[in-house]
Design an enzyme around this catalytic site. Structure first.
Site, PDB file in Angstrom:
ATOM      1  N   ASN A   7      33.114  43.311  34.571  1.00 16.65           N
ATOM      2  CA  ASN A   7      33.316  43.186  36.016  1.00 16.65           C
ATOM      3  C   ASN A   7      32.017  42.630  36.581  1.00 16.65           C
ATOM      4  O   ASN A   7      31.038  43.357  36.752  1.00 16.65           O
ATOM      5  CB  ASN A   7      33.655  44.542  36.628  1.00 16.65           C
ATOM      6  CG  ASN A   7      33.941  44.446  38.117  1.00 16.65           C
ATOM      7  OD1 ASN A   7      33.854  43.380  38.724  1.00 16.65           O
ATOM      8  ND2 ASN A   7      34.283  45.570  38.724  1.00 16.65           N
ATOM      9  N   ARG A  91      37.739  41.352  35.353  1.00 13.29           N
ATOM     10  CA  ARG A  91      38.356  41.650  36.651  1.00 13.29           C
ATOM     11  C   ARG A  91      38.072  40.478  37.581  1.00 13.29           C
ATOM     12  O   ARG A  91      36.923  40.039  37.711  1.00 13.29           O
ATOM     13  CB  ARG A  91      37.765  42.921  37.252  1.00 13.29           C
ATOM     14  CG  ARG A  91      38.255  43.182  38.680  1.00 13.29           C
ATOM     15  CD  ARG A  91      37.550  44.381  39.296  1.00 13.29           C
ATOM     16  NE  ARG A  91      38.037  44.638  40.636  1.00 13.29           N
ATOM     17  CZ  ARG A  91      37.264  44.662  41.722  1.00 13.29           C
ATOM     18  NH1 ARG A  91      35.966  44.431  41.634  1.00 13.29           N
ATOM     19  NH2 ARG A  91      37.776  44.920  42.905  1.00 13.29           N
ATOM     20  N   HIS A 180      43.223  46.207  45.130  1.00 17.22           N
ATOM     21  CA  HIS A 180      43.324  47.433  44.323  1.00 17.22           C
ATOM     22  C   HIS A 180      44.593  47.434  43.474  1.00 17.22           C
ATOM     23  O   HIS A 180      45.045  48.496  43.033  1.00 17.22           O
ATOM     24  CB  HIS A 180      43.325  48.701  45.212  1.00 17.22           C
ATOM     25  CG  HIS A 180      42.044  48.930  45.960  1.00 17.22           C
ATOM     26  ND1 HIS A 180      42.020  49.480  47.218  1.00 17.22           N
ATOM     27  CD2 HIS A 180      40.758  48.675  45.633  1.00 17.22           C
ATOM     28  CE1 HIS A 180      40.767  49.565  47.642  1.00 17.22           C
ATOM     29  NE2 HIS A 180      39.980  49.083  46.689  1.00 17.22           N
ATOM     30  N   ARG A 241      34.207  49.849  56.467  1.00 23.07           N
ATOM     31  CA  ARG A 241      35.131  48.861  57.035  1.00 23.07           C
ATOM     32  C   ARG A 241      35.997  49.513  58.106  1.00 23.07           C
ATOM     33  O   ARG A 241      36.406  50.665  57.973  1.00 23.07           O
ATOM     34  CB  ARG A 241      36.031  48.262  55.948  1.00 23.07           C
ATOM     35  CG  ARG A 241      35.283  47.499  54.882  1.00 23.07           C
ATOM     36  CD  ARG A 241      36.257  46.967  53.836  1.00 23.07           C
ATOM     37  NE  ARG A 241      35.556  46.468  52.660  1.00 23.07           N
ATOM     38  CZ  ARG A 241      36.003  46.612  51.419  1.00 23.07           C
ATOM     39  NH1 ARG A 241      37.138  47.236  51.170  1.00 23.07           N
ATOM     40  NH2 ARG A 241      35.317  46.120  50.400  1.00 23.07           N
ATOM     41  N   GLU A 385      40.869  51.377  35.871  1.00 25.57           N
ATOM     42  CA  GLU A 385      41.148  49.942  35.945  1.00 25.57           C
ATOM     43  C   GLU A 385      40.648  49.212  34.699  1.00 25.57           C
ATOM     44  O   GLU A 385      41.273  48.249  34.243  1.00 25.57           O
ATOM     45  CB  GLU A 385      40.506  49.365  37.204  1.00 25.57           C
ATOM     46  CG  GLU A 385      41.110  49.933  38.491  1.00 25.57           C
ATOM     47  CD  GLU A 385      40.316  49.582  39.727  1.00 25.57           C
ATOM     48  OE1 GLU A 385      40.511  48.484  40.254  1.00 25.57           O
ATOM     49  OE2 GLU A 385      39.494  50.421  40.150  1.00 25.57           O
TER      50      GLU A 385
END
Length: 403
Positions: A7, A91, A180, A241, A385
């Site tokens: 990643n 990823r 996601h 956020r 993941e």
């Protein structure tokens, strides 16, 4: 087969090496501060002490070489040579409309990822650097890419289109993509397996809540809707956020505060959400502690976070005409019993009955936190993941070899 999962970020690189015979992690680690003379490599080989090295790593090619050096080191390595790395999985955040599933890396795939730079300017260029760096170090090893957006490509147009002039969609592909997806895909499969039911038979809401947060409505085994949109800014209130706001706020604030586009973008992505309301932190652990100590702003941040999560769960239940499984995952979802309790106790009309003792248990295994009498099963499912990326890479390479 041994699969290296990478990643890559703009100044960092995380990795895990899997032995796919039993899906065990042989080693994991990260390279931080790429581009500096004091880059840090942290290597964690299975069954051996952690190794930490500080040196100059100016770009991703050197970072990948350093990772390979760690994996093959005589003392703290886990493989004899880099020839034991059979495949590399990456990823990639944004796959646009082109990629509906994971794919092997080809020239055409790399070209498409570059075309999507505009949709994910902070992420896709970094992922591309990771792919190129592996090519330089392991030129004959097959690579695969697993997209965060791919799982959500099953959304109907009623879910993914925005009610704005359609010419903007035709010209610029402005639509909701969702993110996601790798996590939502993994935990939904794990939840179905735990319940002993086909995924396609469930009406599930998956809540991936960490510093970034999103919900997904999973109907007939596929993503039907998700809270993040064209970018990861839409949807739930998050660590830094804003999530959903009135879009007219943007030009209004820009005019009143004389902000540039970059400044308002930074405000919404880095200085809003939990940290803006609490005034102390974007970390749910710190906010919960402050709330328990009587901090009113921390309590307000916690309550707003929970309220918005309840709204999305309720909306997705209506969209699917029912719910039988609710899943919590990621940093907050897996570890904050307070958030889970507050959410579930606020939507009891759905048939949710939470068991306080089960909810208080900390575990790295899939577990049920609802009462046996609860009509809706509430599960905590640790996400993984990296394992899903390793599995997809393994299957793609195996299929290519057999064809």
């Amino acid at each position: 087969m041994k699969v290296l999962v990478i990643n890559a970020g703009s100044s960092s690189l995380k990795y895990q090496l899997y032995d796919m015979r039993d899906e065990s992690v042989l080693a994991s680690g990260r390279v931080e501060r790429i581009g500096m003379d004091s880059s840090i490599v942290t290597h964690e080989p299975a069954g051996k002490p952690e190794v930490r090295d500080v040196s100059e790593i100016l770009e991703h090619v050197t970072a990948v070489k350093r990772v390979i050096d760690m994996l093959t080191h005589k003392e703290y390595g886990v493989i004899g040579s880099m020839n034991e790395i059979d495949a590399v999985g990456h990823r990639v955040v944004h796959g646009g409309e082109v990629f509906k599933s994971s794919v092997l890396v080809t020239q055409d795939v790399k070209l498409e990822i570059r075309r999507l730079f505009d949709l994910a300017p902070l992420h896709n260029p970094a992922h591309m650097m990771g792919i190129t760096a592996v090519e330089s170090n392991l030129p004959h090893v097959p690579q695969a890419v697993v997209f965060d957006t791919a799982f959500h490509q099953t959304m109907p147009n009623t879910s993914y289109l925005y009610p704005i002039p359609k010419v903007l969609y035709r010209r610029h592909k402005i639509r909701r993509y969702g993110f996601h997806g790798t996590s939502h895909s993994y935990v939904s499969g794990q939840a179905a397996a735990y319940l002993g039911k086909p995924l396609a038979s469930l009406k599930m809401v998956s809540c991936h809540i960490g510093n970034g947060a999103s919900c997904a409505a999973i109907l007939d085994g596929q993503s039907f809707d998700t809270s993040m949109g064209m970018t990861p800014l839409e949807g739930l209130m998050m660590g830094t956020r804003s999530g959903d706001i009135d879009p007219a706020i943007v030009p209004f604030v820009m005019n009143k505060e004389e902000l540039t586009l970059n400044e308002v973008n930074s405000m919404l992505n880095k200085h809003s959400g939990m940290i803006a309301i609490s005034g102390i932190s974007s970390d749910m652990r710190e906010i919960t502690e402050a709330m328990e100590d009587g901090d009113k702003n921390a309590k307000l941040a916690f309550d707003m976070y929970v309220y918005r999560l309840k709204k999305y769960i309720g909306a997705y239940t209506a969209a699917m005409n029912g719910i039988d499984t609710l899943v919590f995952t990621a940093g907050v979802g897996e570890n904050s019993s307070a958030v889970r309790k507050a959410v579930c106790e606020g939507i009891t009309f759905l048939g949710i009955e939470i068991d306080d003792e089960r909810n208080a248990v900390r575990s790295k295994e899939v577990r049920e936190i609802s009462k046996d009498s609860s009509r809706v099963k509430v599960l905590v499912v640790p996400t993984n993941e990296e394992l899903l990326i390793a599995r997809d890479t393994y299957e793609l390479v195996k299929a290519a070899h057999s064809s």
